[in-house]
Design an enzyme around this catalytic site. Structure first.
Site, PDB file in Angstrom:
ATOM      1  N   SER A   1     101.277  33.307  11.483  1.00  0.00           N
ATOM      2  CA  SER A   1     101.362  33.756  10.331  1.00  0.00           C
ATOM      3  C   SER A   1     100.538  33.114   9.059  1.00  0.00           C
ATOM      4  O   SER A   1      99.924  33.601   8.457  1.00  0.00           O
ATOM      5  CB  SER A   1     102.591  34.310   9.769  1.00  0.00           C
ATOM      6  OG  SER A   1     103.342  32.952   9.476  1.00  0.00           O
TER       7      SER A   1
ATOM      8  N   HIS B   1      98.477  38.672  14.963  1.00  0.00           N
ATOM      9  CA  HIS B   1      99.730  38.542  14.084  1.00  0.00           C
ATOM     10  C   HIS B   1     100.476  39.619  14.145  1.00  0.00           C
ATOM     11  O   HIS B   1     100.144  40.453  13.157  1.00  0.00           O
ATOM     12  CB  HIS B   1      99.182  37.881  12.917  1.00  0.00           C
ATOM     13  CG  HIS B   1     100.591  37.766  11.789  1.00  0.00           C
ATOM     14  ND1 HIS B   1     100.524  38.100  10.483  1.00  0.00           N
ATOM     15  CD2 HIS B   1     101.804  37.417  12.028  1.00  0.00           C
ATOM     16  CE1 HIS B   1     101.534  37.664   9.961  1.00  0.00           C
ATOM     17  NE2 HIS B   1     102.412  37.337  10.715  1.00  0.00           N
TER      18      HIS B   1
ATOM     19  N   GLU C   1      97.684  41.958  12.132  1.00  0.00           N
ATOM     20  CA  GLU C   1      96.663  41.076  11.695  1.00  0.00           C
ATOM     21  C   GLU C   1      95.673  40.596  12.664  1.00  0.00           C
ATOM     22  O   GLU C   1      96.323  39.854  13.340  1.00  0.00           O
ATOM     23  CB  GLU C   1      96.928  40.079  10.666  1.00  0.00           C
ATOM     24  CG  GLU C   1      97.352  40.775   9.440  1.00  0.00           C
ATOM     25  CD  GLU C   1      97.821  39.834   8.279  1.00  0.00           C
ATOM     26  OE1 GLU C   1      97.527  39.850   7.046  1.00  0.00           O
ATOM     27  OE2 GLU C   1      98.507  38.676   8.728  1.00  0.00           O
TER      28      GLU C   1
ATOM     29  N   ASN D   1      99.920  37.773   3.623  1.00  0.00           N
ATOM     30  CA  ASN D   1     100.702  36.511   2.846  1.00  0.00           C
ATOM     31  C   ASN D   1      99.891  35.936   1.724  1.00  0.00           C
ATOM     32  O   ASN D   1     100.280  35.232   0.655  1.00  0.00           O
ATOM     33  CB  ASN D   1     101.000  35.321   3.874  1.00  0.00           C
ATOM     34  CG  ASN D   1     102.115  35.484   4.772  1.00  0.00           C
ATOM     35  OD1 ASN D   1     102.838  36.518   4.570  1.00  0.00           O
ATOM     36  ND2 ASN D   1     102.289  34.835   6.087  1.00  0.00           N
TER      37      ASN D   1
END
Length: 585
Positions: free
Chosen positions: A418, A439, A451, A489
């Site tokens: 991640s 991900h 992702e 993130n």
């Protein structure tokens, strides 16, 4: 009207809306749908024409709309039973418009201001008729069932207070109680988050569609950040950001250059038909026309899947691939770990059957194609292998070095990291063209988002294989280059860090802030509850990785988070976190 005891305004009530921006247009639609005779007032003739055209396009057999008046003449307000001011949140503009409204209205006619960041009391006093003025705090353009906070001042008359309550119910909105300070904090947090999304788009890191999809699916938001800005009105968001920037000096609020350019060009979002997305004549979002295949190269065949790891993420991914019909081998560090993982997957599928998510037959079929092993040689016959071990780069590189030796040529190798470097894993494998980031989000069986992360060395055929594989799993893939944090993130953690920074103030209540984000903006949980859910230790580790990569203030690890983790407060995983501490207090 001021003596009416009903909780709704009766059909036929003459309601005026002054200002036909994003908020005003939405209110006209809601009130017209509720059976009101609506007087829509704006000095911008283009806005009048646009809203009238959209309302006709969305109303059946509406050739003339006799119960609607569109005018630039404020004297038309004299017939109204209730007037709503919906102009931009600029104190001078609102004061001027409210004074104009009260100058033509008979005394006692309720006036509702949609001020979201300004003091309703000050605006009311400025009109000279404070008893007639109440507020309606809207966190976004209102939609059926959306949140709205009735605001009354110490001088608001009972009749005006009753009128705004009735307005909320009549318009089909959900009344919420947030409060001015939590609302201001929530608005600032969300605006900075939206602004960062524009910066990410301007950098060319990901497409607008992928940014919106990633944040909507990855964080369960009601809409992506760019679509949210379009709905708000880019000029409105720009003005609010500018005001916050000038008042606080915080560069997180400095409007993104792309946002400024779009406002200057008149691309203001949904209300003008073009913003970060485009909208049709009814104001509906247009499809972007991007085909799923996009002319990509042929994908490699994936007949057998390997999952390396036995933790929660590895188990979830193996459950997903097996449920999709792929023969799957899960490789753990030991035979015991492999057996425990298979038992956990079986238990998860049993619970899914009970919830009606999968059938008993699908569960049996998934378990039939799922096997466990503790020797990496079991991955030799796989066409695609997904590494899901600990989020430690040294550990991952060691596993990829082994995968490069064990797996057959042409096997697609994927990491679920991640926040670590996909390129570093690819380099360790000795076959970087075969390595891609896939991900998954936790829990993998539930979360639709993936992702898909590309390095500079990955083969286009490998990317095509990964795309096709994600589609076969029923997942939605968004694409981005290899960079710490990827899309979700890199946008989420500055927002969470800004929330943690609020703890430096003595007047912040964690639960009130979370409630303001949930009730006001429709997020599934507030930032503090989300930090507890992610895990405070995990959040701190991600902050450190992001800061090591970017070295910018918005990614700087939170001192408060450092201290909480050092004290053993890890969040929901051990029952001691931000929300649990607040509850004990």
């Amino acid at each position: 009207m001021t003596e009416r005891e009903n909780t709704t305004l009766p059909p036929g009530t003459v309601t005026a809306v002054v200002g036909l921006g994003s908020v005003g247009e939405a209110l006209v639609h809601l009130l017209h749908g509720a059976g009101h005779t609506v007087v829509a007032v704006d000095t911008d003739l283009d806005a009048l024409a646009r809203v009238a055209s959209r309302l006709k396009a969305t109303t059946a057999a509406a050739s003339d709309l006799p119960d609607l008046t569109f005018t630039a003449d404020h004297t038309a307000l004299r017939t109204a039973d209730l007037v709503i001011e919906a102009v931009p949140d600029d104190p001078a503009v609102k004061t001027d418009v409210l004074r104009t409204i009260t100058s033509v209205l008979p005394p006692g006619t309720p006036v509702v201001t949609t001020a979201s960041t300004l003091s309703v009391a000050r605006l009311a006093v400025a009109t000279g008729r404070p008893a007639d003025v109440a507020g309606l705090r809207l966190f976004a353009p209102p939609a059926p069932g959306g949140p709205a906070e009735p605001v009354r001042t110490a001088l608001t008359s009972p009749g005006a207070a009753a009128a705004v309550d009735a307005l909320v119910e009549t318009a089909g909105l959900t009344p919420v109680a947030v409060g001015a300070r939590p609302a201001a904090d929530a608005t600032a947090l969300v605006l900075a988050f939206l602004n960062r999304a524009v910066v990410l788009l301007d950098e060319g890191y990901a497409t607008g569609r992928d940014i919106d999809t990633a944040m909507q699916l990855g964080c369960a938001l009601p809409a992506g950040p760019l679509e949210t800005l379009d709905r708000m009105g880019l000029d409105t968001a720009h003005a609010q950001l500018t005001d916050l920037w000038l008042r606080t000096g915080d560069t997180a609020f400095e409007p993104a250059p792309l946002l400024s350019r779009m406002v200057a060009a008149g691309r203001l979002g949904r209300k003008t038909g073009e913003g970060f997305h485009t909208y049709d004549e009814t104001g509906a979002l247009r499809a972007d026309g991007q085909a799923a295949g996009r002319g990509e190269p042929a994908a490699r065949a994936v007949r057998r899947v390997g999952v390396l790891g036995s933790g929660a993420m590895a188990r979830g991914i193996a459950e997903v691939t097996a449920t999709a019909g792929y023969p799957t081998v899960l490789v753990a560090r030991s035979a015991g770990k492999a057996e425990e993982a298979l038992e956990a997957i079986g238990g998860s599928l049993t619970r899914a059957v009970r919830r009606g998510k999968v059938t008993a037959e699908a569960k049996a079929a998934a378990l039939d194609v799922l096997t466990g092993a503790h020797d990496m040689a079991a991955l030799a016959g796989c066409d695609l292998v997904i590494e899901a071990v600990a989020e430690d780069l040294d550990v991952k590189r060691a596993r990829f070095a082994a995968l490069g030796e064990v797996c057959a040529p042409g096997t697609v190798l994927a990491t679920t990291t991640s926040s670590l470097s996909v390129a570093a894993c690819a380099e360790a494998s000795g076959r970087p063209a075969d390595v891609v980031g896939i991900h998954f989000f936790n829990p993998a069986p539930v979360m639709q988002l993936v992702e898909l992360v590309r390095t500079d060395t990955v083969d286009h055929e490998v990317l095509a294989t990964a795309r096709a594989f994600c589609r076969a799993l029923g997942k939605t893939a968004v694409e981005c280059p290899d960079r710490t944090g990827f899309i979700v993130n890199s946008l989420l953690f500055p927002y969470l860090g800004a929330a943690l920074a609020l703890l430096e103030r003595h007047d912040v209540d964690i639960e009130e802030t979370d409630d303001a984000i949930r009730h006001g903006f429709g997020f599934p949980m507030g930032p503090f509850a989300l930090l507890d859910t992610i895990g405070l230790d995990v959040s701190l580790a991600i902050q450190h990785r992001l800061y090591e990569r970017f070295r910018t203030p918005e990614y700087q690890p939170s001192p408060a988070l450092e201290e909480l983790v050092a004290a053993g407060l890890l969040g929901r995983k051990n029952g001691r976190g931000l929300r649990t501490a607040a509850a004990r207090r």
